[in-house]
Motif scaffolding. Structure first.
Motif, PDB file in Angstrom:
ATOM      1  N   CYS A  59      68.197 -34.632  32.855  1.00 17.64           N
ATOM      2  CA  CYS A  59      69.196 -35.686  32.649  1.00 17.64           C
ATOM      3  C   CYS A  59      68.495 -37.019  32.414  1.00 17.64           C
ATOM      4  O   CYS A  59      68.845 -37.767  31.502  1.00 17.64           O
ATOM      5  CB  CYS A  59      70.104 -35.758  33.870  1.00 17.64           C
ATOM      6  N   HIS A  63      68.772 -39.005  28.755  1.00 15.69           N
ATOM      7  CA  HIS A  63      69.456 -40.294  28.648  1.00 15.69           C
ATOM      8  C   HIS A  63      68.499 -41.487  28.745  1.00 15.69           C
ATOM      9  O   HIS A  63      68.951 -42.629  28.884  1.00 15.69           O
ATOM     10  CB  HIS A  63      70.564 -40.377  29.698  1.00 15.69           C
ATOM     11  N   TYR A  89      71.988 -40.341  37.032  1.00 18.40           N
ATOM     12  CA  TYR A  89      73.328 -39.800  36.797  1.00 18.40           C
ATOM     13  C   TYR A  89      73.623 -38.552  37.629  1.00 18.40           C
ATOM     14  O   TYR A  89      74.770 -38.135  37.735  1.00 18.40           O
ATOM     15  CB  TYR A  89      73.495 -39.436  35.319  1.00 18.40           C
ATOM     16  N   THR A  90      72.565 -37.924  38.143  1.00 15.79           N
ATOM     17  CA  THR A  90      72.797 -36.717  38.941  1.00 15.79           C
ATOM     18  C   THR A  90      71.735 -36.601  40.024  1.00 15.79           C
ATOM     19  O   THR A  90      70.583 -37.021  39.814  1.00 15.79           O
ATOM     20  CB  THR A  90      72.808 -35.452  38.038  1.00 15.79           C
ATOM     21  N   LYS A 113      74.220 -29.980  43.468  1.00 17.29           N
ATOM     22  CA  LYS A 113      74.048 -30.971  42.400  1.00 17.29           C
ATOM     23  C   LYS A 113      75.316 -31.820  42.317  1.00 17.29           C
ATOM     24  O   LYS A 113      76.417 -31.285  42.206  1.00 17.29           O
ATOM     25  CB  LYS A 113      73.832 -30.242  41.065  1.00 17.29           C
ATOM     26  N   GLN A 115      77.248 -35.192  40.374  1.00 15.91           N
ATOM     27  CA  GLN A 115      77.343 -36.077  39.207  1.00 15.91           C
ATOM     28  C   GLN A 115      78.829 -36.417  39.062  1.00 15.91           C
ATOM     29  O   GLN A 115      79.630 -35.996  39.886  1.00 15.91           O
ATOM     30  CB  GLN A 115      76.794 -35.386  37.931  1.00 15.91           C
ATOM     31  N   CYS A 178      77.283 -40.146  34.758  1.00  9.91           N
ATOM     32  CA  CYS A 178      77.083 -38.950  33.927  1.00  9.91           C
ATOM     33  C   CYS A 178      78.036 -38.980  32.740  1.00  9.91           C
ATOM     34  O   CYS A 178      79.229 -39.251  32.896  1.00  9.91           O
ATOM     35  CB  CYS A 178      77.341 -37.720  34.794  1.00  9.91           C
ATOM     36  N   THR A 179      77.516 -38.704  31.567  1.00 10.11           N
ATOM     37  CA  THR A 179      78.323 -38.746  30.347  1.00 10.11           C
ATOM     38  C   THR A 179      78.857 -37.364  29.953  1.00 10.11           C
ATOM     39  O   THR A 179      79.551 -37.228  28.955  1.00 10.11           O
ATOM     40  CB  THR A 179      77.461 -39.238  29.178  1.00 10.11           C
ATOM     41  N   PHE A 180      78.472 -36.336  30.740  1.00 13.14           N
ATOM     42  CA  PHE A 180      78.729 -34.932  30.393  1.00 13.14           C
ATOM     43  C   PHE A 180      78.027 -34.604  29.071  1.00 13.14           C
ATOM     44  O   PHE A 180      78.426 -33.715  28.332  1.00 13.14           O
ATOM     45  CB  PHE A 180      80.234 -34.657  30.272  1.00 13.14           C
ATOM     46  N   CYS A 181      76.981 -35.378  28.787  1.00 12.11           N
ATOM     47  CA  CYS A 181      76.239 -35.217  27.524  1.00 12.11           C
ATOM     48  C   CYS A 181      77.241 -35.060  26.375  1.00 12.11           C
ATOM     49  O   CYS A 181      77.169 -34.115  25.573  1.00 12.11           O
ATOM     50  CB  CYS A 181      75.280 -34.036  27.622  1.00 12.11           C
ATOM     51  N   PRO A 191      75.155 -29.450  27.977  1.00  9.80           N
ATOM     52  CA  PRO A 191      74.626 -30.578  28.746  1.00  9.80           C
ATOM     53  C   PRO A 191      73.167 -30.286  29.109  1.00  9.80           C
ATOM     54  O   PRO A 191      72.820 -29.132  29.395  1.00  9.80           O
ATOM     55  CB  PRO A 191      75.503 -30.598  30.000  1.00  9.80           C
ATOM     56  N   ALA A 192      72.346 -31.319  29.092  1.00  5.50           N
ATOM     57  CA  ALA A 192      70.903 -31.117  29.317  1.00  5.50           C
ATOM     58  C   ALA A 192      70.627 -30.417  30.642  1.00  5.50           C
ATOM     59  O   ALA A 192      69.748 -29.557  30.726  1.00  5.50           O
ATOM     60  CB  ALA A 192      70.195 -32.465  29.264  1.00  5.50           C
ATOM     61  N   CYS A 193      71.376 -30.770  31.672  1.00  7.02           N
ATOM     62  CA  CYS A 193      71.119 -30.179  32.999  1.00  7.02           C
ATOM     63  C   CYS A 193      71.423 -28.685  32.992  1.00  7.02           C
ATOM     64  O   CYS A 193      70.648 -27.873  33.519  1.00  7.02           O
ATOM     65  CB  CYS A 193      71.942 -30.898  34.065  1.00  7.02           C
ATOM     66  N   TRP A 240      84.082 -30.216  36.558  1.00 11.08           N
ATOM     67  CA  TRP A 240      82.962 -29.565  37.253  1.00 11.08           C
ATOM     68  C   TRP A 240      83.536 -28.810  38.445  1.00 11.08           C
ATOM     69  O   TRP A 240      84.293 -29.375  39.249  1.00 11.08           O
ATOM     70  CB  TRP A 240      81.913 -30.597  37.689  1.00 11.08           C
TER      71      TRP A 240
END
Ligand code: SF4
Ligand code: SF4
Ligand code: SF4
Length: 315
Positions: A59, A63, A89-90, A113, A115, A178-181, A191-193, A240
């Motif tokens: 994340c 970002h 963000y997380t 986790k 976010q 967090c933008t939720f990618c 999402p990257a995570c 989520w």
């Protein structure tokens, strides 16, 4: 007249209140519900998470956030409960089991986790008086810095205390979360995570499918999970979702009702507008009471001046 920051917020708040025409938010809610049918989400299976912090790192890199003080390889940071902030963000938090009970999976710490939950009916969106936060049809709650006036209502409104403010940035402070990618999932990516997690503890997909997957997991592994999918119903649902082997209150999740806070506040606003006559009537009655009270006081004062007994002359 100098428009102070406080006055500005007062004015904008008043304008916002008066522009909340009954029904306008209801239309928005209907649109959001329509979008939510196809909205994405993530299912986090906390029993799979090993607390490696790879999602935090992914994340951060995705970002281009400032590097943390401690490297992402440093695991001692997990010993203290952390929160998201304007540069993070997380976070992964570690919770030691409080009650082993009969569940076999409770003999090791739970890693969680956190976010932005990308609520289905987000309080932050409802609180933002200038529309800087938007619930997108794909599920993400996005932020538009160009619209933001820095009032921080969103921070107060969020039931998970997620939005963070760049207090250290005096010129162009922004709200961060967090933008939720958003752009990645819009382009068909992950999402990257979720993409990075080596244990596949984060499953990305349509929220409706994730609900089915969670139900299947709970049914197929009796005794592994508590009978609660966090985020399915909390505050009207979140994008989520979480499975766990510990009660959620003992692993950092707030206990929340099922009604989305915006539904409550908007119901109150609607009630006030629909019954606008009632407050006016109340003001008339109160005004009348004040006038009568003032009249009686004056009369009593005049009478007292003319009445020696009332002047306190008696023993
Ligand atoms: S968790 Fe907070 S910031 Fe995220 S969508 Fe919900 S209310 Fe908004
Ligand atoms: S601080 Fe939050 S509520 Fe205020 S304008 Fe910005 S995004 Fe909206
Ligand atoms: S969804 Fe994107 S922004 Fe949100 S925590 Fe995962 S990587 Fe970070």
């Amino acid at each position: 007249m100098e428009v102070t920051r406080r006055l500005f917020f007062k004015l904008t708040g008043t304008l916002a209140a008066t522009s909340l025409i009954p029904g306008s938010k209801t239309v928005w809610a209907a649109e959001a519900a329509e979008g939510s049918k196809n909205a994405y989400g993530c299912l986090v299976d906390t029993t799979l998470c090993v607390g490696c912090r790879k999602c935090e790192q992914a994340c951060n890199e995705r970002h281009v956030l400032p590097k943390p003080r401690e490297s992402f390889e440093e695991m001692t940071v997990l010993e203290n409960e952390r929160r998201m902030d304007e540069t993070t963000y997380t976070v992964i938090n570690k919770y030691y089991p409080k009650n082993i009970g009969s569940l076999t999976w409770r003999n090791r710490p739970t890693f969680v986790k956190f976010q932005c939950m990308h609520c289905m009916d987000p309080s932050c969106v409802s609180a933002c008086i200038v529309g800087a936060l938007t619930k997108q049809p794909n599920g993400a709650v996005t932020y538009d810095a160009k619209k933001c006036i820095g009032c921080r209502y969103c921070m107060v409104a969020c039931p998970f205390q997620v939005p963070a403010y760049e207090y250290d940035n005096p010129l162009t402070p922004q709200v961060r979360k967090c933008t939720f990618c958003f752009q990645d999932i819009k382009d068909g990516g992950l999402p990257a995570c979720a993409q990075t997690c080596p244990k596949e503890a984060i499953t990305f997909g349509k929220r409706a499918d994730l609900l089915s997957l969670a139900a299947w997991k709970m049914k197929s592994h009796p005794g592994k999970y508590v009978d609660h999918l966090y985020g399915e119903h909390e505050i009207g649902g979140t994008s989520w979702l979480y499975l766990a082997s510990e009660p959620f209150e003992s692993i950092g999740f707030p206990k929340l009702g099922t009604t989305a806070p915006p539904r409550l506040t908007e119901a109150i606003q609607h009630g006030m507008f629909q019954n606008f006559a009632a407050p006016i009537g109340l003001y008339v009655v109160l005004g009348g009471i004040m006038w009568v009270t003032g009249f009686l006081k004056n009369n009593h004062g005049k009478k007292a001046q003319n009445d020696p007994v009332d002047k306190g002359d008696s023993p």
